[in-house]
Design an enzyme around this catalytic site. Structure first.
Site, short mmCIF file in Angstrom:
data_model
loop_
_atom_site.label_atom_id
_atom_site.label_comp_id
_atom_site.label_asym_id
_atom_site.label_seq_id
_atom_site.Cartn_x
_atom_site.Cartn_y
_atom_site.Cartn_z
N LEU A 159 0.83 -1.21 0.00
CA LEU A 159 0.00 0.00 0.00
C LEU A 159 0.86 1.25 0.00
O LEU A 159 0.61 2.19 -0.77
CB LEU A 159 -0.93 -0.01 1.22
CG LEU A 159 -1.79 1.22 1.44
CD1 LEU A 159 -2.70 1.48 0.24
CD2 LEU A 159 -2.61 1.09 2.73
N TYR A 160 1.88 1.29 0.85
CA TYR A 160 2.75 2.46 0.94
C TYR A 160 3.48 2.71 -0.39
O TYR A 160 3.49 3.83 -0.90
CB TYR A 160 3.75 2.27 2.06
CG TYR A 160 4.73 3.41 2.22
CD1 TYR A 160 4.29 4.66 2.66
CD2 TYR A 160 6.08 3.24 1.95
CE1 TYR A 160 5.19 5.71 2.81
CE2 TYR A 160 6.98 4.28 2.11
CZ TYR A 160 6.53 5.51 2.53
OH TYR A 160 7.41 6.55 2.68
N ALA A 161 4.06 1.65 -0.96
CA ALA A 161 4.79 1.80 -2.21
C ALA A 161 3.86 2.23 -3.35
O ALA A 161 4.23 3.05 -4.19
CB ALA A 161 5.51 0.50 -2.57
#
Length: 251
Positions: A159-161
């Site tokens: 999700l962050y990437a």
């Protein structure tokens, strides 16, 4: 919180989102040291934000700490307009505010997905849109991403990437759109940096450190120095690009 210094017509002005700590605080201080008046936003830590403002004032510059939650759809544009109004104009926008929620994709809640995308993607877009209307020709827009969006990161970073990868898609066409006005748009991609959220002596540090060519974490000041360069007149011919500051992590 502001100082009593008067803004002159020759003083450059900057807005640094998420400027109360970490890379954001180091960037706000570096820009002030280089002669800019700076507005910084914070969400929870008012005391830390005001401490950064006091240090900005110590450089003889004007500082403003502005409470702003980037997850609020109205907040990013409001912060841009408040910064421009407070300092008289806006020359530099640093989109630094961001959050990371790590975990297996099946375990991520809908609320976590919504908040990460709201802060890391929507807020940056909305701040850029507002800045395009308030920024003088020759301005600078710099976003802070992550080197994790440039190669296969570890499990749990999906999700962050993904959210940070969206900044590449924003940076390049926006640079084309604003280029005729001399406004540059660039993306800084830090690798492992020693911050409160990812300390160099933390439980996950050894693997990150060994993956870099320099065998160490970066410092917030090292990232801030790159942001300051891209914000300077010397970087007027650099736009639409990603600049990696990761100690060779993605080499």
């Amino acid at each position: 919180m502001t100082s009593d210094n008067n803004t002159t017509s020759s003083t450059r002005t900057a807005l640094v989102t998420g400027g109360s700590r970490g890379i954001g605080a180091a960037t706000a201080l570096r820009l002030a040291r280089d002669g800019a008046d700076v507005v910084l936003t914070y969400v929870r830590d008012k005391e830390a934000a005001e401490a950064v403002v006091r240090r900005i004032e110590g450089y003889g510059r004007r500082g403003v700490a502005l409470h702003s939650d980037a997850a609020d759809a109205e907040a990013p544009a409001a912060a841009v307009h408040e910064a421009a109004d407070a300092l008289g104009r806006l020359d530099v926008l640093v989109n630094n505010a961001g959050i990371g929620v790590l975990g297996p994709i099946a375990d991520l809640t809908a609320a976590e997905v919504e908040r990460v995308l709201a802060v890391n993607v929507r807020a940056v877009f909305l701040a850029c849109r507002a800045a395009a209307g308030r920024m003088a020709d020759g301005g600078r827009i710099i976003s802070v991403g992550t080197a994790l969006s440039r190669y296969a990161g570890g499990p749990g970073g999906t999700l962050y990437a993904m959210s940070k990868s969206a900044l590449s898609g924003l940076t390049k066409p926006l640079a084309r759109e604003l280029g005729p006005r001399g406004i540059t748009v660039n993306l800084v991609q830090p690798g492992p940096v020693d911050t409160g959220l990812n300390p160099a002596d933390g439980p996950f540090a050894a693997g990150q450190r060994s993956a870099t060519a320099l065998d160490r974490f970066g410092t917030t000041e090292e990232v801030a120095s790159l942001v300051a360069y891209l914000a300077s007149s010397e970087a007027a011919y650099i736009t639409g690009t990603e600049v990696v500051v990761d100690g060779g992590h993605a080499a």
